[in-house]
Design an enzyme around this catalytic site. Sequence first.
Site, short mmCIF file in Angstrom:
data_model
loop_
_atom_site.label_atom_id
_atom_site.label_comp_id
_atom_site.label_asym_id
_atom_site.label_seq_id
_atom_site.Cartn_x
_atom_site.Cartn_y
_atom_site.Cartn_z
CG ASP A 140 -2.23 0.99 1.39
OD1 ASP A 140 -2.05 1.95 1.60
OD2 ASP A 140 -3.41 0.73 1.19
CB VAL A 168 -2.73 1.29 -2.28
CG1 VAL A 168 -3.59 0.47 -3.60
CG2 VAL A 168 -2.46 3.14 -2.41
CG ASP A 169 -3.49 -3.54 0.29
OD1 ASP A 169 -3.02 -3.79 -0.49
OD2 ASP A 169 -3.00 -3.59 1.39
CG ASN A 170 -9.10 -1.29 2.94
OD1 ASN A 170 -9.98 -1.87 3.41
ND2 ASN A 170 -8.27 -0.20 3.33
#
Length: 357
Positions: A140, A168-170
Amino acid sequence: MTNGPLAGIRILEVGHVLAGPFCSMILADLGADVIKIEPPNGDMARNITANFTGPYNDYFSSINRNKRGIVLDLKTKNGRDQLAHLAKSSHGLITNLRPQTINKYGLNYESLKIYNKKIVCVALTGFGLKGPYADKPAYDYIVQALTGVMALTGNPGEVPTKAGYSAVDNSTGIMGAVGLLAKIVEGKGGQVDVSLFDTMLMQLNYLAAAYLNHGIKPKRIANSGHPHMVPAQVFSTKDGFAVLFISTDKFWRRFCELVGWHERIDDPKFSTMAARSKNRNEVISETAKLMKTQNTLSWVELLGGEGIVISGIETLEDAIEGDIVATREMIAIIPTPDGPLRVLGSPIKFVGQETSY
């Protein structure tokens, strides 16, 4: 949730930490039967923090509810054979391993279509399944740095700053869920390729369009200022901070009436959005002086009560303990032998239907 709109849909997840597990949890909350496949030593998220309710780690629990679980050693032929067996009766597979590992373990459509032509395989990777960057490690933090997000965040002249959570990950998990459902609706199997880099870059939409079409380079604006709307940023108050967001000329006029700035309502330097943007420094300077004359709550009551968009800046604990979370029923309580485990619930609500956890 077994009675949601995705009831009857089976999804396999071979994921770890955040993007993959979050992606499959979105679907599980909507009723999909998600089977989480972990290696013998488990998902590293099981021990990523020191916070446990009994054996349940807060980090892991927050992104892995509503799933069933199984341990498979995909390094072995027996483990891969069991995966193939599960794939025969599954609608989709989600993974966020590196491309070389995805290919090695056969976690892609090319490998699984011989067992199930309609299976949808979703790969959430740093830079895509193919290309010169495919197998580079990506986190991320790194993707926020590479896409320009960090360069845009923070005050001018200070250290570039990441978002305060795993944006970013979410976001990539959400995009993966959308891509998977699109293929299921289409009724055809296939490979879905979603990268962290692409996902974050796409969210810079209007900033990127300004550069692509007119060569306008985005820049950081002090105090989280909006690039076009003025005043729309964080201001210091007598006792803290407030976010004021004047989005239209109508709201500007009402703001001026409420604070006694009658002479500025029709002032050509302030009366239109374009004028306020052109004269940003003066508008912000005068507004900043004004905002420091009262405390945050006074401004929120005066302006917010009249439709002006304004808020104090809450901490996470303030938000969780606040009325909005309570009325939106955003706390999910999961019973365990060691007591209730509390996590944030799904933001997707279906009228007349309660989400179960």
